[in-house]
Design a protein around this motif. Sequence first.
Motif, PDB file in Angstrom:
ATOM      1  N   GLU A 128       0.689  -1.104  -0.147  1.00 30.92           N
ATOM      2  CA  GLU A 128      -0.233  -0.016   0.094  1.00 30.92           C
ATOM      3  C   GLU A 128       0.732   1.221  -0.086  1.00 30.92           C
ATOM      4  N   GLU A 129       0.379   2.189  -0.585  1.00 29.44           N
ATOM      5  CA  GLU A 129       1.294   3.514  -0.924  1.00 29.44           C
ATOM      6  C   GLU A 129       1.856   4.136   0.434  1.00 29.44           C
ATOM      7  N   GLN A 130       0.973   3.976   1.552  1.00 30.45           N
ATOM      8  CA  GLN A 130       1.459   4.663   2.691  1.00 30.45           C
ATOM      9  C   GLN A 130       2.465   3.840   3.722  1.00 30.45           C
ATOM     10  N   ASN A 150      -6.774   1.029  -7.043  1.00 30.13           N
ATOM     11  CA  ASN A 150      -7.325   2.280  -6.131  1.00 30.13           C
ATOM     12  C   ASN A 150      -8.397   1.532  -5.364  1.00 30.13           C
ATOM     13  N   SER A 311      -7.228   5.547  -1.148  1.00 26.00           N
ATOM     14  CA  SER A 311      -5.850   5.183  -1.063  1.00 26.00           C
ATOM     15  C   SER A 311      -5.560   4.336  -2.445  1.00 26.00           C
ATOM     16  N   ARG A 312      -3.914   4.172  -2.484  1.00 26.76           N
ATOM     17  CA  ARG A 312      -3.729   3.399  -3.659  1.00 26.76           C
ATOM     18  C   ARG A 312      -2.847   2.378  -3.127  1.00 26.76           C
ATOM     19  N   SER A 313      -2.504   1.224  -3.919  1.00 27.84           N
ATOM     20  CA  SER A 313      -1.392   0.280  -3.503  1.00 27.84           C
ATOM     21  C   SER A 313      -1.008  -0.092  -5.102  1.00 27.84           C
TER      22      SER A 313
END
Length: 320
Positions: A128-130, A150, A311-313
């Motif tokens: 995941e992007e975070q 997404n 959020s994005r991955s």
Amino acid sequence: MDHRLQWRAGRPADLDGWAALIARTAGVEQPAWFERRADLEQVLASTMNPAAANTILGIDGEGVARAYGRITKNPEGEKAIGYGAVDPGWQGTGIGTGLLGWMESVTRQRFAVDAMPGARPKLRLQAEEQHTHQAALFQAAGYRIVRYFNEMHRPLKDGVPEVVLDAALELVTFGPELHEPVRLAHNEAFQDHWGSEPRDHEAWGFVLNDPLARPDLSAVVLERATGRVAGYQLASHDAAIAGSRGYTEGYTDLLGVRREFRGRGVAQALLTDAMRRFAAAGMDQASLDVDSENPTGALALYTKMGYVAVSRSMAWDKEL
């Protein structure tokens, strides 16, 4: 690998400690989804990816699981997929790098056994992007981002769109009699989707036996004249995670429409039906995940129906 830990394959006696390791890590990193004990039971029962060769656990001197890795691969698949976690208190010590090395080694072995002419071993990881610490680890090990996904949410308080299904089609609740027809429909529907591979009965069993699966919140659209599956929406609900997030959600894990039925409002009908089912079950929102470059135009459809990306991955690949 870290010599403070004893490294061995996962086994049934490890299930509680293994699941506790993943839960501890998830408690800090707050991923959208993480494996539970029931998921790990399925991992240990796999015949396609036997745990003895495809899993590894790092156990400390007190018998506590501190790290794990595993890979899965279809015999004719173009890639292996890696999963893993390191206890938050043990991160930054090189264990993650060691686990990646183990995954790559096992991936090479699996490709050698499968003996696919011209195929180059490839390992795919998801992050995941975070989770920037994972991105840094993957990048340092030579992985590159090959796709974005997404996570999308749609509040149910805003009401549900009205969609009228084609009269030649009917919508029914997903049940045991549809398990195999939907598997076959899924394999057809996802032939043109990036990264997708056909699901055999074992892989489909992971879907059907997911501990979070909610067949009562899932539906199938059938062609009335033939009984043929036109499309499907398979949903899940994670009651335990609602407390930490402050909302409840129905999650569309799989949504697919056979090519010959596309353009007839099947996906819209399935999504609005899902929203109604989620709302009736007292949930706050409908959620799903979509490939940002989905060839069927799914992202635009979801946006039109009120879903918003939150959020994005990323999928990270490395050719070995």
